[in-house]
Design a protein around this motif. Sequence first.
Motif, PDB file in Angstrom:
ATOM      1  N   HIS A 193      42.513  45.390  39.172  1.00  9.44           N
ATOM      2  CA  HIS A 193      40.622  44.548  38.657  1.00  9.44           C
ATOM      3  C   HIS A 193      40.620  42.690  38.583  1.00  9.44           C
ATOM      4  O   HIS A 193      39.784  42.604  39.153  1.00  9.44           O
ATOM      5  CB  HIS A 193      40.014  45.355  38.194  1.00  9.44           C
ATOM      6  N   ASN A 194      41.694  42.998  37.598  1.00 15.46           N
ATOM      7  CA  ASN A 194      40.995  41.707  37.294  1.00 15.46           C
ATOM      8  C   ASN A 194      42.004  40.473  38.071  1.00 15.46           C
ATOM      9  O   ASN A 194      41.013  39.260  38.631  1.00 15.46           O
ATOM     10  CB  ASN A 194      42.345  41.470  36.266  1.00 15.46           C
ATOM     11  N   ILE A 195      42.735  40.996  39.061  1.00 18.55           N
ATOM     12  CA  ILE A 195      43.357  39.917  40.396  1.00 18.55           C
ATOM     13  C   ILE A 195      42.549  40.273  41.594  1.00 18.55           C
ATOM     14  O   ILE A 195      42.646  38.887  42.198  1.00 18.55           O
ATOM     15  CB  ILE A 195      45.033  40.715  40.790  1.00 18.55           C
ATOM     16  N   THR A 196      41.819  40.416  41.714  1.00 17.41           N
ATOM     17  CA  THR A 196      41.041  40.938  43.223  1.00 17.41           C
ATOM     18  C   THR A 196      39.340  41.562  43.051  1.00 17.41           C
ATOM     19  O   THR A 196      38.906  40.790  44.147  1.00 17.41           O
ATOM     20  CB  THR A 196      41.969  42.868  43.552  1.00 17.41           C
ATOM     21  N   LYS A 197      39.360  41.660  41.492  1.00 17.63           N
ATOM     22  CA  LYS A 197      38.029  41.700  41.347  1.00 17.63           C
ATOM     23  C   LYS A 197      36.934  42.765  42.304  1.00 17.63           C
ATOM     24  O   LYS A 197      35.709  42.713  42.522  1.00 17.63           O
ATOM     25  CB  LYS A 197      37.383  40.083  42.076  1.00 17.63           C
ATOM     26  N   LEU A 198      37.847  43.671  43.445  1.00 17.16           N
ATOM     27  CA  LEU A 198      37.353  44.801  43.791  1.00 17.16           C
ATOM     28  C   LEU A 198      37.421  46.172  42.998  1.00 17.16           C
ATOM     29  O   LEU A 198      37.656  45.945  41.490  1.00 17.16           O
ATOM     30  CB  LEU A 198      38.375  45.144  44.730  1.00 17.16           C
ATOM     31  N   SER A 199      36.653  46.534  43.302  1.00 17.18           N
ATOM     32  CA  SER A 199      36.028  48.040  42.687  1.00 17.18           C
ATOM     33  C   SER A 199      37.481  48.253  41.386  1.00 17.18           C
ATOM     34  O   SER A 199      38.579  48.714  41.903  1.00 17.18           O
ATOM     35  CB  SER A 199      35.325  48.477  42.819  1.00 17.18           C
ATOM     36  N   PRO A 200      37.432  49.740  40.746  1.00 14.52           N
ATOM     37  CA  PRO A 200      38.258  49.891  39.871  1.00 14.52           C
ATOM     38  C   PRO A 200      39.082  51.426  40.953  1.00 14.52           C
ATOM     39  O   PRO A 200      39.983  51.163  40.495  1.00 14.52           O
ATOM     40  CB  PRO A 200      38.147  50.432  38.813  1.00 14.52           C
TER      41      PRO A 200
END
Length: 460
Positions: free
Chosen positions: A268-275
């Motif tokens: 999540h921290n790398i992609t900023k996509l939903s968990p």
Amino acid sequence: MTLVIISILLIAYLLIATERLSNMNKAAVAVFAGTVGWVLYICYGNDYVMSQHPSDYTDFLNGAKPTSIAVKEYIAQNIFLKYVGRAASIVLFLLATMTIVEILNNNGCFDFLKQLMRTRRSKHLLWIIGLVTFVISANLDNLTTTVMMLTMMHSIIPSRRYRMIYGSAIVIAANCGGALTLIGDPSQLVIWDRGAVTATSFSMTLFVPCLIAWVLPTWWIGRMLPERIETEWITMPYRGDDTNLNVWQRLLMLVVGIGGLWFIPTFHNITKLSPFLGAMCVLAVLWIVNEIFNRKLMHVDDMIQRRTPRVLQYGILQMMLFVMGMMLAVGVVTETGAVHVLTSWIDQHVHSVWILGGVAGAISSVLDNFASAISFFSLYSVADATATGYASAFVVNGLFWKVIAYSVGVGGSILCFGSISGLALMKMERLHIGWYFRNVGFMALISWVIGIVVMWLMNA
């Protein structure tokens, strides 16, 4: 109409809190409140849109004439789908983690846990069960962990009285472990998905309070047990898909499944996509490994004999519908503007996250902890935190999110029906509320208060 919508939500809360008396399934109540609330909202959609989103609606029209069709399209596309998306991301996360657990369980990857419990020393068994439940629930949702551990305990301990005692310890450990991490409870997933907290900061702040809330009641429960206890170790005639995986294959699948869940915060921290997408990636990898290891299944027809998956699937389906219904119900009340009025009153008269935490814990002891959490989390967002008189509590990793998460997670253990894990125990062992509070719940209450005090001292 705002009063009608609020009344529906309050009646839903009452029915959820009195589920044992009303015999009304809380998932059905939540879905009803969420769907009916939005139908009533859209009937007066023009009034609500003009009062809450006038500029956005004007931009949406782009010079066109406002009509009833236009306002309904605006609500459907720009308001309703926002709440559906938030709820769906939580539900999909639960669906992915549940499937991961099912794949691991079907292949006997949790058989190692039962080997750890081979003892007749009652207190030794209690701490092993509690520790295993605490650790697993921090990595999976607490309902799945609770049902899995209760089923395992049910096959080991023949005495119903001792099953009630050990089952209470499992519920407390599951709720405390679930409160420790962002993936351990659906309510934490909500604020994580909104960007209100980060995984490391959240867990570091709640580690000591959650540990206290688990250790003290477990120690007290241990005083209720004799020195030794009768246990049964019956080899089940059927396990999972009846595959013949060896030890290293099971260990590899366990590492892929549980280790993958640990990687989700980093994803999540790398992609900023939903968990939930990270959980789906873990599921995809584990599924492929499962297909490689299980090229030929035997005795597939015997699947219907398995008790645990049916319990898990039924419970998780209800929980997913409950989560969806509650998020839609709270969302429609938010869109009426009523939540903003309540928030303004709190800003003027309360000025303390600790008071809010105490209220949240008290409510979650009688109301479902997810319903309590989503109600409090909907009061504020990181974006408008500066509008309050104590804004630092509502920023990213602010105290508000952590105090509420701890209070509702641990507060659900005070009364057995305050959490879905406790309800699972009540249904499985026919446990009575009075017995639970007299023997276990009061200690959970004391431990919750001590945890709040420790959090206050750590942040003083």
